[in-house]
Design a protein around this motif. Structure first.
Motif, PDB file in Angstrom:
ATOM      1  N   PRO A  84       0.809  -1.235   0.000  1.00  0.00           N
ATOM      2  CA  PRO A  84       0.000   0.000   0.000  1.00  0.00           C
ATOM      3  C   PRO A  84       0.838   1.279   0.000  1.00  0.00           C
ATOM      4  CG  PRO A  84      -0.932  -1.586   1.533  1.00  0.00           C
ATOM      5  CD  PRO A  84       0.370  -2.156   1.064  1.00  0.00           C
ATOM      6  N   LEU A  85       2.005   1.250   0.622  1.00  0.00           N
ATOM      7  CA  LEU A  85       2.847   2.452   0.640  1.00  0.00           C
ATOM      8  C   LEU A  85       3.380   2.761  -0.748  1.00  0.00           C
ATOM      9  CD1 LEU A  85       4.825   1.879   3.966  1.00  0.00           C
ATOM     10  CD2 LEU A  85       2.955   3.477   3.562  1.00  0.00           C
ATOM     11  N   TRP A  86       3.840   1.750  -1.472  1.00  0.00           N
ATOM     12  CA  TRP A  86       4.302   1.963  -2.838  1.00  0.00           C
ATOM     13  C   TRP A  86       3.170   2.477  -3.724  1.00  0.00           C
ATOM     14  CZ3 TRP A  86       9.325   1.832  -3.958  1.00  0.00           C
ATOM     15  CH2 TRP A  86      10.190   1.098  -3.164  1.00  0.00           C
ATOM     16  N   ILE A  87       1.989   1.919  -3.550  1.00  0.00           N
ATOM     17  CA  ILE A  87       0.847   2.314  -4.384  1.00  0.00           C
ATOM     18  C   ILE A  87       0.439   3.750  -4.092  1.00  0.00           C
ATOM     19  CG2 ILE A  87      -1.591   1.834  -4.818  1.00  0.00           C
ATOM     20  CD1 ILE A  87      -0.921  -1.139  -4.209  1.00  0.00           C
ATOM     21  N   MET A  88       0.389   4.108  -2.832  1.00  0.00           N
ATOM     22  CA  MET A  88       0.014   5.482  -2.477  1.00  0.00           C
ATOM     23  C   MET A  88       1.040   6.491  -2.989  1.00  0.00           C
ATOM     24  SD  MET A  88      -1.461   5.086   1.405  1.00  0.00           S
ATOM     25  CE  MET A  88      -1.960   6.791   1.504  1.00  0.00           C
ATOM     26  N   ALA A  89       2.327   6.126  -2.900  1.00  0.00           N
ATOM     27  CA  ALA A  89       3.373   7.035  -3.385  1.00  0.00           C
ATOM     28  C   ALA A  89       3.267   7.230  -4.891  1.00  0.00           C
ATOM     29  CB  ALA A  89       4.742   6.485  -3.009  1.00  0.00           C
ATOM     30  N   ALA A  90       3.079   6.145  -5.629  1.00  0.00           N
ATOM     31  CA  ALA A  90       2.952   6.254  -7.084  1.00  0.00           C
ATOM     32  C   ALA A  90       1.692   7.016  -7.470  1.00  0.00           C
ATOM     33  CB  ALA A  90       2.937   4.853  -7.698  1.00  0.00           C
ATOM     34  N   SER A  91       0.598   6.757  -6.770  1.00  0.00           N
ATOM     35  CA  SER A  91      -0.648   7.471  -7.040  1.00  0.00           C
ATOM     36  C   SER A  91      -0.492   8.967  -6.806  1.00  0.00           C
ATOM     37  CB  SER A  91      -1.764   6.909  -6.159  1.00  0.00           C
ATOM     38  OG  SER A  91      -2.954   7.647  -6.313  1.00  0.00           O
TER      39      SER A  91
ATOM     40  N   GLN B  76      -1.331  -7.201  -5.655  1.00  0.00           N
ATOM     41  CA  GLN B  76      -1.915  -5.859  -5.659  1.00  0.00           C
ATOM     42  C   GLN B  76      -1.016  -4.863  -6.386  1.00  0.00           C
ATOM     43  OE1 GLN B  76      -2.479  -4.165  -1.773  1.00  0.00           O
ATOM     44  NE2 GLN B  76      -3.947  -2.645  -2.485  1.00  0.00           N
ATOM     45  N   LEU B  77       0.285  -4.989  -6.235  1.00  0.00           N
ATOM     46  CA  LEU B  77       1.214  -4.089  -6.916  1.00  0.00           C
ATOM     47  C   LEU B  77       1.123  -4.250  -8.429  1.00  0.00           C
ATOM     48  CD1 LEU B  77       4.527  -4.040  -4.848  1.00  0.00           C
ATOM     49  CD2 LEU B  77       3.131  -2.089  -5.499  1.00  0.00           C
ATOM     50  N   TRP B  78       1.065  -5.489  -8.893  1.00  0.00           N
ATOM     51  CA  TRP B  78       0.951  -5.717 -10.334  1.00  0.00           C
ATOM     52  C   TRP B  78      -0.347  -5.140 -10.879  1.00  0.00           C
ATOM     53  CZ3 TRP B  78       4.874  -6.810 -13.223  1.00  0.00           C
ATOM     54  CH2 TRP B  78       5.945  -7.573 -12.747  1.00  0.00           C
ATOM     55  N   HIS B  79      -1.430  -5.354 -10.176  1.00  0.00           N
ATOM     56  CA  HIS B  79      -2.718  -4.834 -10.652  1.00  0.00           C
ATOM     57  C   HIS B  79      -2.736  -3.308 -10.684  1.00  0.00           C
ATOM     58  CE1 HIS B  79      -4.693  -8.844  -9.329  1.00  0.00           C
ATOM     59  NE2 HIS B  79      -4.413  -8.873 -10.606  1.00  0.00           N
ATOM     60  N   GLU B  80      -2.171  -2.695  -9.671  1.00  0.00           N
ATOM     61  CA  GLU B  80      -2.182  -1.232  -9.621  1.00  0.00           C
ATOM     62  C   GLU B  80      -1.237  -0.630 -10.656  1.00  0.00           C
ATOM     63  OE1 GLU B  80      -4.217   0.666  -8.000  1.00  0.00           O
ATOM     64  OE2 GLU B  80      -5.216  -1.042  -7.082  1.00  0.00           O
ATOM     65  N   TYR B  81      -0.110  -1.279 -10.898  1.00  0.00           N
ATOM     66  CA  TYR B  81       0.797  -0.798 -11.951  1.00  0.00           C
ATOM     67  C   TYR B  81       0.119  -0.907 -13.315  1.00  0.00           C
ATOM     68  CZ  TYR B  81       5.153  -0.186 -14.612  1.00  0.00           C
ATOM     69  OH  TYR B  81       6.125   0.264 -15.474  1.00  0.00           O
ATOM     70  N   PHE B  82      -0.561  -2.015 -13.543  1.00  0.00           N
ATOM     71  CA  PHE B  82      -1.318  -2.206 -14.784  1.00  0.00           C
ATOM     72  C   PHE B  82      -2.398  -1.134 -14.931  1.00  0.00           C
ATOM     73  CE2 PHE B  82      -4.835  -4.180 -17.116  1.00  0.00           C
ATOM     74  CZ  PHE B  82      -4.187  -4.623 -18.269  1.00  0.00           C
ATOM     75  N   LYS B  83      -3.102  -0.866 -13.845  1.00  0.00           N
ATOM     76  CA  LYS B  83      -4.149   0.161 -13.876  1.00  0.00           C
ATOM     77  C   LYS B  83      -3.547   1.548 -14.135  1.00  0.00           C
ATOM     78  CE  LYS B  83      -7.370  -0.326 -10.851  1.00  0.00           C
ATOM     79  NZ  LYS B  83      -8.105  -0.321  -9.554  1.00  0.00           N
ATOM     80  N   LEU B  84      -2.373   1.805 -13.575  1.00  0.00           N
ATOM     81  CA  LEU B  84      -1.696   3.087 -13.803  1.00  0.00           C
ATOM     82  C   LEU B  84      -1.439   3.316 -15.284  1.00  0.00           C
ATOM     83  CD1 LEU B  84      -0.041   5.570 -12.713  1.00  0.00           C
ATOM     84  CD2 LEU B  84       1.935   4.037 -12.684  1.00  0.00           C
TER      85      LEU B  84
END
Length: 687
Positions: free
Chosen positions: A143-150, A178-186
């Motif tokens: 979640p920290l990586w995802i929030m930072a990228a977002s 979750q990281l793969w899915h969020e990177y794909f969504k990005l």
């Protein structure tokens, strides 16, 4: 400690003077603020600091800052120059968060609260530092990586930095779904934004095609006439002809590369690369892959990407029943601009063709993977849509397919308990009870340990005209089923309910009910202990049957018959503590005379012989005696308990808790109220 607190308090002086100067707080209120902050600061300097102290301090400062802003907006008629009090509140909250995280670095929830507060106050510079510190301490927290990228993408519009963060996170956590899915969504969101921008500028493929259509006319009447070119102008153009042609070719080349139909980036190349890398890192997870399709469905022009995912699933999960069934269902998927991904509606003309394609592909699946599970998935698919459709011909179509499926599976000896149950339900829905009973009889022979098949067979007995059995036949079936499945609580509870219902329907007399329940208790007592080991489920069966016998006796013949029943069971059935509790509950419900009290005491005495949960049983007994004002007997039981229980200290502790239960609860509530008042008190005035 006092010096540090005094130092922090002295730092507040300019802010407090400014608040008083602006008439935002009175002297009395400022004194209250100072006192409150002093208490908080001393709390943070304890030998063992608690997280809750930091959180209370932060909450107090947030409420105080909200109050300051509210008063300022009400008192000021026009914007004024900012002073120290305008930013000191948020600066102090940031400072408290930093001190808290120095103490509790491993608390992810606290980091997330800090991040949310910084976002709410648009502290972008601070956010960058927060994310860097949090990720450095917790690189395994997705979640920290995802929030930072977002944050980098949405707030700073920096897709490069967002990609770098996601890639670093995936290098450290390659198996984090979750990281793969969020990177794909990005990547999908980035493409969608580019397309939206091109559409606004009118340079997308559809807009260009529309302009070309509008600028052409078959008759040439609306063509724009170009001015004539003189000989001199033509000569000048020839002098720069090579350069002009070169520029034109370059422009055409750039335009051609940026066309949506040709540009690989706009066609989702990056998203596809992310997906391919993801399935290399996590190769054997079907649900992980299907999530990418769900993400694709939230965006436009993703048909090629979805097909690529389908192709990889087909290639990598060729022998997986769930994967093949998932691929079959894709024929029923539809996509529109308004609702995104949906299922084709039943009244849609495309529905029939889609169902045919699904059936054809399922026929291939059961040939490629001739397993019971594959046939069950096929059956579930047909059953689902048979129940959904209302059109007669379609329902007949699904019914024929189901009958054909069941016969084929039975012939190939691949049929299962679930398939038999589905087959029986289908025949019952067609009012073909005799055929359903015939199938149920055969199914019980093949799967004698399946309780649901036995219950279906018993239910079909009364519904079948050809059956000559009545109550006795059902009883015989129950006995046969119980002999095969003596460990099934569901079967025993159904049997007991059946006996009670037959009595209510006047199909069984009191004597017959008593005889059946006596036999049931004997079987539950003798059959279950003869098994290899005692389990909670088996004890549950015994408790239920014996307890139900007592309750049914009370319903049919009253409390006297119930007492006779449980005394008989106590003498011959070795009941458990749960049985005694049920009997005591019954006595409590019929507490109308002194005999009831005597019976309850007898039950408590018998329960204490079990040597199970003696401490709690003694306490319940003492509580019962005191509630009935039998204080002398209660004292005697307490004295006996002190000698009887093994852990005397534990019993004494529980007994003291019991004695002080109500007063302690009252004191606890009052204490909580006082604490809440001190915690929520902020300043002497309120808005």
């Amino acid at each position: 400690m006092a010096d540090t607190v005094q130092f922090y308090l002295e730092q507040m002086v300019p802010e407090l003077e400014d608040l008083e100067k602006k008439n935002l707080f009175s002297k009395i209120e400022i004194k209250a603020i100072v006192k409150k902050r002093t208490n908080f600061e001393y709390a943070l300097k304890r030998r063992i600091t608690k997280k809750v102290d930091f959180l209370r301090y932060i909450e107090y400062e947030m409420n105080l800052e909200a109050l300051r802003k509210k008063r300022k907006s009400r008192l000021e008629t026009k914007p004024s120059k900012q002073s120290v009090s305008d930013y000191a509140g948020n600066r102090r909250i940031f400072f408290i968060f930093e001190r808290a995280l120095r103490k509790f670095k491993g608390d992810i929830a606290l980091w997330l609260q800090y991040i949310e507060f910084a976002k709410a106050n648009s502290a972008n510079k601070t956010l960058g530092k927060i994310f860097a510190d949090a990720i450095q301490l917790h690189p395994r927290k997705a979640p920290l990586w995802i929030m930072a990228a977002s944050w980098e993408f949405e707030e700073n519009a920096n897709i490069v930095a967002a990609r770098v963060l996601m890639q670093r996170g995936l290098r450290l956590n390659p198996a984090e779904e979750q990281l793969w899915h969020e990177y794909f969504k990005l990547e999908q969101v980035y493409i969608e934004k580019i397309k939206a921008r091109r559409k606004i500028l009118g340079i997308d493929q559809k807009s260009q095609a529309l302009r070309e259509l509008e600028s052409t006319d078959e008759d040439g009447e609306e063509m724009i006439k170009l001015p004539t070119v003189t000989a001199g102008e033509a000569e000048d153009m020839d002098e720069d002809g090579e350069e002009a042609r070169a520029v034109k070719q370059m422009e055409e080349s750039v335009a051609e590369k940026m066309r949506e139909g040709i540009n690989p980036i706009l066609n989702g190349l990056l998203s596809q690369i992310v997906y391919d890398n993801a399935i290399k890192a996590i190769p054997n997870d079907l649900e992980f892959r299907t999530k990418f399709i769900d993400i694709y469905n939230d965006f436009s022009d993703t048909e090629a990407g979805i097909q690529h995912v389908y192709n990889t699933i087909h290639d990598d999960f060729a022998n997986n029943e769930d994967a093949r069934a998932y691929l079959v269902a894709r024929h029923l998927n539809a996509k529109n601009e308004e609702n995104g991904h949906t299922t084709i509606k039943i009244n849609d003309p495309k529905f029939v063709q889609a169902i045919r394609e699904c059936v054809q592909e399922f026929d291939v699946c059961v040939q490629d993977i001739p397993t019971t599970k594959m046939w069950e998935l096929y059956s579930d698919f047909l059953t689902k849509w048979r129940g959904a459709v209302t059109e007669t011909n379609l329902k007949k179509y699904f019914t024929k397919l189901l009958i054909k499926t069941f016969k084929t599976v039975e012939k190939n000896e691949l049929i299962s308990e679930n398939l038999y149950l589905t087959w029986i339900d289908l025949l019952r829905s067609q009012n073909d009870a005799p055929q359903a009973l015939s199938i149920a009889v055969h199914a019980c022979e093949v799967f004698s340990k399946c309780v649901d098949l036995w219950l279906a067979r018993i239910e079909l007995v009364n519904a079948t005209e050809e059956a000559t059995e009545s109550v006795e036949s059902e009883e015989q079936l129950f006995q046969l089923a119980l002999n095969k499945n003596g460990e099934s609580f569901k079967l025993w509870s159904t049997y007991v309910d059946w006996i009670e219902q037959k009595w209510k329907d006047d199909a069984l007399s009191k004597e017959a009910v008593d005889e059946l329940m006596t036999n049931a208790c004997r079987k539950a007592t003798t059959l279950l202990p003869s098994l290899v080991e005692s389990t909670a489920e088996r004890n549950r069966i015994k408790d239920y049957v014996l307890g139900s016998y007592v309750m049914i006796s009370a319903k049919i013949s009253g409390i006297k018959k119930a007492r006779e029943t449980y005394k008989k069971l106590i003498n011959g059935s070795f009941p458990t503590l749960a049985f005694y509790k049920a009997c005591l509950q019954l006595e409590e419900e019929h507490n109308m005379s002194q005999s009831s009290s005597q019976q309850s005491q007898h039950l408590y005495e018998m329960a204490l012989r079990l040597n199970v949960d003696k401490e709690d049983t003694y306490l319940a007994y003492i509580n019962y005696l005191n509630s009935h004002k039998l204080f002398t007997k209660a004292a005697a039981v307490y004295a006996k308990a002190q000698q009887d229980v093994q852990n005397k200290e534990s019993f004494e502790h529980k007994y003291q808790q019991y004695k002080n239960n109500e007063p302690a609860a009252e004191r606890s509530v009052l204490g909580n109220q006082n604490n809440n008042e001190s915690d929520t008190e902020m300043i002497t005035t309120s808005e």
